[in-house]
Design an enzyme around this catalytic site. Structure first.
Site, PDB file in Angstrom:
ATOM      1  N   LYS A  22       0.832  -1.209   0.000  1.00  0.00           N
ATOM      2  CA  LYS A  22       0.000   0.000   0.000  1.00  0.00           C
ATOM      3  C   LYS A  22       0.867   1.260   0.000  1.00  0.00           C
ATOM      4  O   LYS A  22       0.664   2.166  -0.789  1.00  0.00           O
ATOM      5  CB  LYS A  22      -0.913   0.025   1.250  1.00  0.00           C
ATOM      6  CG  LYS A  22      -1.909  -1.104   1.310  1.00  0.00           C
ATOM      7  CD  LYS A  22      -2.795  -1.008   2.535  1.00  0.00           C
ATOM      8  CE  LYS A  22      -2.051  -1.173   3.853  1.00  0.00           C
ATOM      9  NZ  LYS A  22      -1.435  -2.498   4.040  1.00  0.00           N
ATOM     10  N   THR A  23       1.832   1.268   0.907  1.00  0.00           N
ATOM     11  CA  THR A  23       2.689   2.447   0.998  1.00  0.00           C
ATOM     12  C   THR A  23       3.523   2.587  -0.277  1.00  0.00           C
ATOM     13  O   THR A  23       3.743   3.681  -0.776  1.00  0.00           O
ATOM     14  CB  THR A  23       3.580   2.361   2.255  1.00  0.00           C
ATOM     15  OG1 THR A  23       2.714   2.200   3.384  1.00  0.00           O
ATOM     16  CG2 THR A  23       4.411   3.603   2.441  1.00  0.00           C
ATOM     17  N   ASP A  56      -2.088   7.810   3.829  1.00  0.00           N
ATOM     18  CA  ASP A  56      -1.624   6.471   4.213  1.00  0.00           C
ATOM     19  C   ASP A  56      -2.216   6.131   5.587  1.00  0.00           C
ATOM     20  O   ASP A  56      -2.593   7.047   6.330  1.00  0.00           O
ATOM     21  CB  ASP A  56      -0.089   6.446   4.283  1.00  0.00           C
ATOM     22  CG  ASP A  56       0.474   5.020   4.254  1.00  0.00           C
ATOM     23  OD1 ASP A  56      -0.317   4.055   4.124  1.00  0.00           O
ATOM     24  OD2 ASP A  56       1.713   4.860   4.366  1.00  0.00           O
ATOM     25  N   GLU A  57      -2.291   4.874   5.936  1.00  0.00           N
ATOM     26  CA  GLU A  57      -2.832   4.438   7.238  1.00  0.00           C
ATOM     27  C   GLU A  57      -4.209   5.067   7.488  1.00  0.00           C
ATOM     28  O   GLU A  57      -4.499   5.576   8.570  1.00  0.00           O
ATOM     29  CB  GLU A  57      -1.871   4.816   8.379  1.00  0.00           C
ATOM     30  CG  GLU A  57      -0.446   4.365   8.191  1.00  0.00           C
ATOM     31  CD  GLU A  57      -0.213   2.893   8.525  1.00  0.00           C
ATOM     32  OE1 GLU A  57      -1.180   2.178   8.868  1.00  0.00           O
ATOM     33  OE2 GLU A  57       0.954   2.451   8.419  1.00  0.00           O
ATOM     34  N   GLN A  77      -5.587  -3.396  10.812  1.00  0.00           N
ATOM     35  CA  GLN A  77      -4.500  -2.757  11.557  1.00  0.00           C
ATOM     36  C   GLN A  77      -4.950  -1.480  12.252  1.00  0.00           C
ATOM     37  O   GLN A  77      -4.124  -0.629  12.599  1.00  0.00           O
ATOM     38  CB  GLN A  77      -3.337  -2.436  10.620  1.00  0.00           C
ATOM     39  CG  GLN A  77      -2.668  -3.672  10.060  1.00  0.00           C
ATOM     40  CD  GLN A  77      -1.460  -3.302   9.216  1.00  0.00           C
ATOM     41  OE1 GLN A  77      -0.469  -2.791   9.709  1.00  0.00           O
ATOM     42  NE2 GLN A  77      -1.550  -3.537   7.920  1.00  0.00           N
ATOM     43  N   ARG A 112       5.080  -7.118  11.042  1.00  0.00           N
ATOM     44  CA  ARG A 112       6.245  -6.256  10.838  1.00  0.00           C
ATOM     45  C   ARG A 112       7.446  -7.061  10.350  1.00  0.00           C
ATOM     46  O   ARG A 112       8.426  -6.504   9.873  1.00  0.00           O
ATOM     47  CB  ARG A 112       6.660  -5.548  12.153  1.00  0.00           C
ATOM     48  CG  ARG A 112       5.673  -4.560  12.762  1.00  0.00           C
ATOM     49  CD  ARG A 112       5.154  -3.570  11.784  1.00  0.00           C
ATOM     50  NE  ARG A 112       3.907  -4.065  11.207  1.00  0.00           N
ATOM     51  CZ  ARG A 112       3.435  -3.662  10.024  1.00  0.00           C
ATOM     52  NH1 ARG A 112       4.094  -2.822   9.288  1.00  0.00           N
ATOM     53  NH2 ARG A 112       2.299  -4.144   9.557  1.00  0.00           N
TER      54      ARG A 112
END
Ligand SMILES: Nc1ncnc2c1ncn2[C@@H]1O[C@H](COP(=O)(O)OP(=O)(O)OP(=O)(O)O)[C@@H](O)[C@H]1O
Ligand SMILES: [Mg+2]
Length: 756
Positions: A32-33, A224-225, A255, A608
């Site tokens: 995504k990032t 983002d996020e 998340q 992560r």
């Protein structure tokens, strides 16, 4: 760089489909990032969009910096003109440019949390209210919550729906404090963190010309996020994007970990309603992690009922299973993590920075920090302070130091008015001047304070002196733990933190408890002969000294809470303190929704890792000064056993670790259940643990060699049959009379060498 070649088809769609609203809700590590980053690069390079017209919002400054660096690699220095950063940083910039519209100076001050809280404290006092009832932390959090839900003080007073009836009845002046606080900030030309968003909303609501200017400017908006944005943030971007409608948001509902701060999953659902011709892109392939890690994480998150459907898979190697390490105590947990890092670093040719240690609460860093220091592994605490640098820890340490040395000026300055005793800065200055001019030690002046200060102030100092004298009596008679606990209680420090029921307050209280735990362990440890507070403080002084790290060195083990690890990736990840009450956190569990948020947090932690995840838990942990037995976290059991294995190498030095069998998963599961019932180690039938001889004292094992006879405190007597050096670890294989052959790491094993 041909960035388009480094994208799969749906990612490429996300990068190339530039017009109109787009939403990418996809699993962890699915790029995504990366899509956002390349999308921006594509806008600049292929579509010739002026970087000045692109707005990109990230969750942390670190994320913004990384993104900018990557874009710069593709488009060059043009990337510097992007409007990119956190919501707070970008909108404070806009507020400065437009401050006159709101009646603020353009050089308005930004109050940090401490500034805000001390202002609230003053207001409460000046209004003649009960400071215990209106604790600064609580009031601050209420005001912050209101602002983030766009509730002004006017609305708050006329319709205090935001707080519960109980609280409203108990604290009727909350609205009045809110009003006074806002007005005082305004007069001081200051905005707090929440104002940066709140005032941006006001600016865009009330000044359409200004809104229009930024709507024209920001042709492309990206977030983002997105799952962790709150209403206030959402509305700002909605207003900005309403003309061009070129808004692209990426996120992962699995998340979402900031619900407690007002982040709202509803934003994702609203987005579809707000933008009917939305393109939705699904990314399912994970590029970050091995199959075992992806599968383990998936097996956990399916247990949540509240989630959008999506699947995540990877073509990466299977990799290692998720490792599980059991320790007998939190200190041993630290040692096992440190040695496992030490070994993987040399065996797998990794660097310090490839490792991350993640924990649920900050106070857990202490045992890890100590173990890493002992093994000379550099580390850095990210997004927080090292344990011994934290304010509340320094406060208590200052009390302990001053009790030991009543002429320690720094400690004195720190504690004389903490908690508040009505001894202000002027009095302290007078005391210091008196000591200096009369060439008398500080303690001497304090004991004759009536000669130096007027009545009331002198009385207050007198009381302080009496208090310290009572601490001295304890110090002379009791061990470090008894003395320190007494001081923590009688000074009022502990109570002040205990009364503060906010999340930060609880954290600080836990930290102080953790320091007391460390002292208790110091007292209980067989290694410390002198158990006095003086001896403990001497130890700690050395620890804090080692804190001076080289700021230019970037190669260190990363330590942080799971919350601050969002969006980041590391080759090896340790998730420590996998115990009930700690993770899931007891403090946060009030409902099923809370449990689901804790589970999402666990999902964030697992995802992560690129190559290896290690979960660790301790069977006992000092909590509140008492050794408490702990149960493994339910989250361990939630991982499909197919993707989990007990790490046999780094496991408790406790001999009968019944979980030492990593090959059979059902055995593992059964053992885990057994472990929940009985935390004492099991001994195979027919065998009894050895009782160490009365004079047992571990020998220096540097001279250990094959053929020597030894005594182990639990396995009893045996003979060394082999010596081995593996990396920096020395190991001895010993044939024990009762327990057979065992290989022990000499760093940990306590062995007494028997003279022939
Ligand atoms: N098509 C691809 N080919 C190779 N590597 C990729 C590809 N897409 C992403 N990656 C890599 O996979 C990793 C994860 O990507 P990224 O951080 O963008 O994922 P994310 O979806 O933002 O994750 P998170 O949910 O944790 O924020 C990064 O190292 C990234 O460089
Ligand atoms: Mg990301």
């Amino acid at each position: 760089m041909d960035y388009l070649a480094h994208l799969n088809p749906p990612q490429r769609e996300g990068v190339e489909n530039l017009e109109g609203p787009t939403m990418i809700i996809a699993g962890a590590g699915s790029g995504k990032t990366r899509v956002l980053t390349y999308r921006i690069a594509h806008l600049i390079r292929s579509k010739d969009v002026d970087p000045f017209k692109i707005l990109a919002l990230t969750f942390t400054n670190k994320a913004a910096k990384e993104m900018r660096e990557r874009i710069e690699k593709v488009v060059g220095t043009d990337a510097r003109n992007l409007w990119m950063g956190t919501f707070h940083s970008v909108f404070s910039r806009i507020l400065r440019a437009e401050s006159d519209k709101l009646g603020y100076p353009s050089n308005f001050t930004i109050y940090d949390t401490d500034d805000s809280k001390s202002l609230i404290k003053n207001i409460v006092r000046e209004m003649g209210l009960d400071e215990k009832l209106y604790k600064a932390n609580v009031v601050y959090n209420r005001i912050s919550g209101a602002k983030n839900n766009l509730i002004s003080w006017q609305n708050y007073i006329s319709n205090p729906v935001y707080i519960s009836d109980d609280e409203q009845a108990q604290k009727p002046k909350m609205g009045a404090i809110y009003k006074e606080y806002v007005q005082r900030c305004f007069r001081a030309g200051a905005m707090d963190f929440d104002d940066l968003l709140f005032n941006t909303n006001i600016l865009f609501r009330d000044h359409l010309d200004v809104l229009n200017k930024y709507q024209q400017r920001f042709q492309y908006v990206m977030i983002d996020e997105f799952q962790d944005t709150n209403i206030s943030q959402y509305l700002i971007t909605k207003r900005l994007a309403s003309v061009h409608q070129n808004i692209c948001v990426v996120g992962d509902d699995a998340q979402s970990i900031y619900a407690f701060r007002g982040a709202n999953i509803q934003n994702i659902l609203n987005f579809e309603k707000d933008y009917p011709d939305l393109s939705v892109i699904k990314l399912e392939q994970n590029y970050r992690s091995t199959q075992n890690i992806v599968n383990a994480a998936n097996s956990v998150i399916v247990k949540n009922s509240a989630q959008l459907k999506k699947s995540v898979w990877t073509e990466n190697d299977h990799g290692e299973k998720v490792h599980l390490i059991k320790a007998t105590s939190d200190n041993e947990e630290g040692r096992l993590v440190a040695s496992s890092i030490f070994e993987d670093r040399s065996n797998k040719k990794l660097e310090n920075k490839d490792f991350a240690i993640l924990y649920r609460t900050n106070s857990q860093s202490r045992s890890m920090e100590e173990a890493l220091r002992k093994m000379n592994i550099p580390y850095r605490i990210f997004g927080g302070l090292s344990f011994y640098q934290r304010r509340e820890i320094k406060d208590l340490l200052a009390y302990l130091r001053f009790t030991i040395n009543q002429n320690d000026e720094q400690s004195f300055r720190r504690i004389i008015n903490l908690p508040k005793r009505g001894i202000g800065g002027t009095s302290v200055d007078k005391i210091m001047v008196a000591a200096f001019e009369n060439e008398r030690p500080l303690w001497d002046v304090l004991n004759n304070i009536q000669n130096f200060l007027p009545g009331r102030a002198a009385n207050a100092v007198q009381n302080f002196v009496t208090l310290i004298k009572s601490f001295r009596i304890k110090l002379e008679r009791e061990d470090a733990f008894e003395t320190a606990s007494f001081i923590a209680k009688q000074s009022g420090l502990l109570k002040e933190l205990y009364d503060d029921k906010t999340i930060e307050g609880l954290n600080r209280y836990e930290n102080v408890q953790e320091l007391l735990n460390a002292i208790k362990e110091f007292v209980d440890s067989t290694e410390s002969e002198d158990k006095s507070l003086e001896a403990f403080i001497a130890d700690v002084a050395l620890l804090t000294d080692a804190d001076n790290q080289d700021p230019n060195d970037t190669n260190y083990v990363n330590m942080m809470t799971i919350h601050s690890a969002k969006g980041l990736e590391f080759k090896h990840v340790y998730i420590v303190g996998m115990e009930e009450d700690l993770f899931p956190s007891q403090m946060m569990l009030n409902s099923r929704a809370d449990l689901e948020e804790e589970r999402r947090l666990f999902y964030v932690a697992l995802t992560r890792a690129m190559e290896k995840v290690t979960l660790t838990y301790a069977l006992s942990r000092y909590r509140f000064g008492r050794l408490k037995s702990c149960e493994p976290s339910r989250f361990i059991e939630e991982i499909d056993p197919e993707f989990l294995k007990v790490d046999r190498k780094f496991n408790s030095s406790e001999p009968m670790g019944s979980m030492n069998n990593g090959s059979s998963n059902s055995l593992y599961a059964r053992n885990l259940v057994a472990k929940r019932k009985a935390t004492t180690p099991k001994v195979p039938p027919g065998k009894k643990l050895h009782t160490p001889s009365a004079d047992f004292k571990p020998s220096d094992t540097r001279s250990l060699d094959t053929g020597m006879r030894v005594e182990h405190p639990k396995f009893g007597f045996g003979k060394v049959v082999k010596m081995d050096v593996d990396g920096a670890n020395r190991k001895a294989t010993i044939e024990f009379e009762l327990f057979g052959e065992k290989t022990l790491l000499l760093t940990f094993a306590k062995l007494r060498i028997l003279e022939d």
